[in-house]
Write a protein that holds these residues in place. Structure first.
Motif, short mmCIF file in Angstrom:
data_model
loop_
_atom_site.label_atom_id
_atom_site.label_comp_id
_atom_site.label_asym_id
_atom_site.label_seq_id
_atom_site.Cartn_x
_atom_site.Cartn_y
_atom_site.Cartn_z
N UNK A 152 -7.50 8.95 -6.09
CA UNK A 152 -6.82 10.24 -6.09
C UNK A 152 -7.84 11.36 -6.05
N UNK A 153 -7.38 12.52 -5.61
CA UNK A 153 -8.23 13.70 -5.63
C UNK A 153 -7.52 14.78 -6.43
N UNK A 154 -8.27 15.52 -7.24
CA UNK A 154 -7.71 16.58 -8.06
C UNK A 154 -8.39 16.62 -9.41
N UNK A 155 -7.68 17.15 -10.39
CA UNK A 155 -8.16 17.25 -11.77
C UNK A 155 -7.05 16.75 -12.66
N UNK A 156 -7.20 15.55 -13.25
CA UNK A 156 -6.13 15.00 -14.06
C UNK A 156 -6.62 13.89 -14.97
N UNK A 157 -5.80 13.57 -15.96
CA UNK A 157 -5.97 12.41 -16.82
C UNK A 157 -4.57 11.92 -17.16
N UNK A 158 -4.35 10.60 -17.09
CA UNK A 158 -3.03 10.05 -17.37
C UNK A 158 -3.17 8.66 -17.97
N UNK A 159 -2.22 8.30 -18.79
CA UNK A 159 -2.17 6.96 -19.38
C UNK A 159 -0.84 6.76 -20.05
N UNK A 160 -0.29 5.56 -19.95
CA UNK A 160 0.98 5.27 -20.59
C UNK A 160 1.74 4.20 -19.85
N UNK A 161 3.05 4.23 -20.00
CA UNK A 161 3.91 3.28 -19.31
C UNK A 161 4.52 3.97 -18.10
N UNK A 162 4.91 3.16 -17.13
CA UNK A 162 5.50 3.74 -15.92
C UNK A 162 6.56 2.82 -15.36
N UNK A 163 7.43 3.41 -14.57
CA UNK A 163 8.43 2.62 -13.84
C UNK A 163 8.28 2.95 -12.36
N UNK A 168 -3.00 16.55 -8.93
CA UNK A 168 -3.70 15.77 -7.91
C UNK A 168 -3.16 16.19 -6.55
N UNK A 169 -4.02 16.18 -5.54
CA UNK A 169 -3.60 16.58 -4.20
C UNK A 169 -3.21 15.40 -3.33
N UNK A 170 -3.68 14.20 -3.69
CA UNK A 170 -3.40 13.02 -2.88
C UNK A 170 -3.58 11.77 -3.74
N UNK A 171 -2.73 10.77 -3.53
CA UNK A 171 -2.81 9.52 -4.27
C UNK A 171 -2.69 8.34 -3.31
N UNK A 172 -3.47 7.30 -3.53
CA UNK A 172 -3.37 6.06 -2.76
C UNK A 172 -3.41 4.89 -3.73
N UNK A 173 -2.45 3.98 -3.62
CA UNK A 173 -2.34 2.81 -4.48
C UNK A 173 -2.28 1.55 -3.63
N UNK A 174 -2.80 0.47 -4.14
CA UNK A 174 -2.77 -0.81 -3.45
C UNK A 174 -2.52 -1.91 -4.46
N UNK A 175 -1.52 -2.77 -4.20
CA UNK A 175 -1.23 -3.89 -5.09
C UNK A 175 -1.20 -5.19 -4.29
N UNK A 176 -1.71 -6.25 -4.89
CA UNK A 176 -1.47 -7.60 -4.38
C UNK A 176 -0.07 -7.98 -4.89
N UNK A 180 0.85 -1.19 0.00
CA UNK A 180 0.00 0.00 0.00
C UNK A 180 0.88 1.23 0.00
N UNK A 181 0.59 2.17 -0.91
CA UNK A 181 1.39 3.39 -1.03
C UNK A 181 0.49 4.62 -0.98
N UNK A 182 1.02 5.69 -0.42
CA UNK A 182 0.31 6.97 -0.35
C UNK A 182 1.28 8.10 -0.67
N UNK A 183 0.73 9.12 -1.32
CA UNK A 183 1.56 10.27 -1.66
C UNK A 183 0.75 11.55 -1.66
N UNK A 184 1.46 12.65 -1.69
CA UNK A 184 0.84 13.96 -1.65
C UNK A 184 0.63 14.53 -3.04
#
Length: 160
Positions: free
Chosen positions: A141-152, A80-88, A35-39
């Motif tokens: 996430x909270x904010x105003x955004x759109x994203x798509x692509x590859x990531x590392x 975005x003002x806040x992000x939360x991610x969860x992975x198995x 579980x990850x969280x960011x600002x």
């Protein structure tokens, strides 16, 4: 119409990512949850960098803390003002030590937010590409955004 198009893009990317990881998981066992969280984060049109604090939770062992840096390449517009991610987390063995998830991961991402938003991302990597991170639930996430692509993802042992 624009919202529907964005939603369909996010949904289709999530489905593709899940199918790719399902294949990558063969011979692997779910060993816990990361579980990850960011600002705040600002998308820079063709990419972005996000720093997160993460915790790996696995039954019967103490929480394992990590710092994460996600770099996205592709469309990434907005704030975005806040992000939360969860992975198995899937691994070839259930015997994991402290810091074993550290390493570099690669995958795909799609997300959209107008106020509150959703997204999905899937990753594979770590030591000898032996770990798979499958979305446990959608990204929040909270904010105003759109994203798509590859990531590392660069995952390092540490505190947040």
């Amino acid at each position: 119409m624009r919202r529907l198009s964005t939603f369909l893009t996010v949904a289709s990317t999530a489905l593709i990512a899940t199918a790719v990881l399902a294949h990558a998981q063969s011979g692997r066992t779910q060993v816990g949850v990361l579980e990850c969280r960011g600002g705040p984060n600002v998308g820079m049109i063709v990419g972005s960098v996000t720093n997160l604090g993460c915790v790996f939770r696995s039954q019967g062992r103490p929480d394992d803390l990590y710092t994460a840096r996600i770099t996205k390449i592709g469309v990434d517009l907005g704030i975005t003002t806040e992000t939360a991610l969860s992975w198995a987390v899937f691994a070839p063995t259930v015997q994991l030590g402290s810091g074993d998830l550290a390493g570099n991961y690669a995958g795909v991402n799609a997300s959209a937010a107008v106020g509150v938003g959703l997204g999905a991302n899937a990753m594979i990597g770590g030591s000898q590409n032996s770990f798979a991170l499958q979305p446990l639930s959608v990204q929040g996430q909270t904010g105003l955004s759109v994203a798509g692509g590859v990531q590392s993802l660069e995952l390092r042992p540490g505190r947040f």
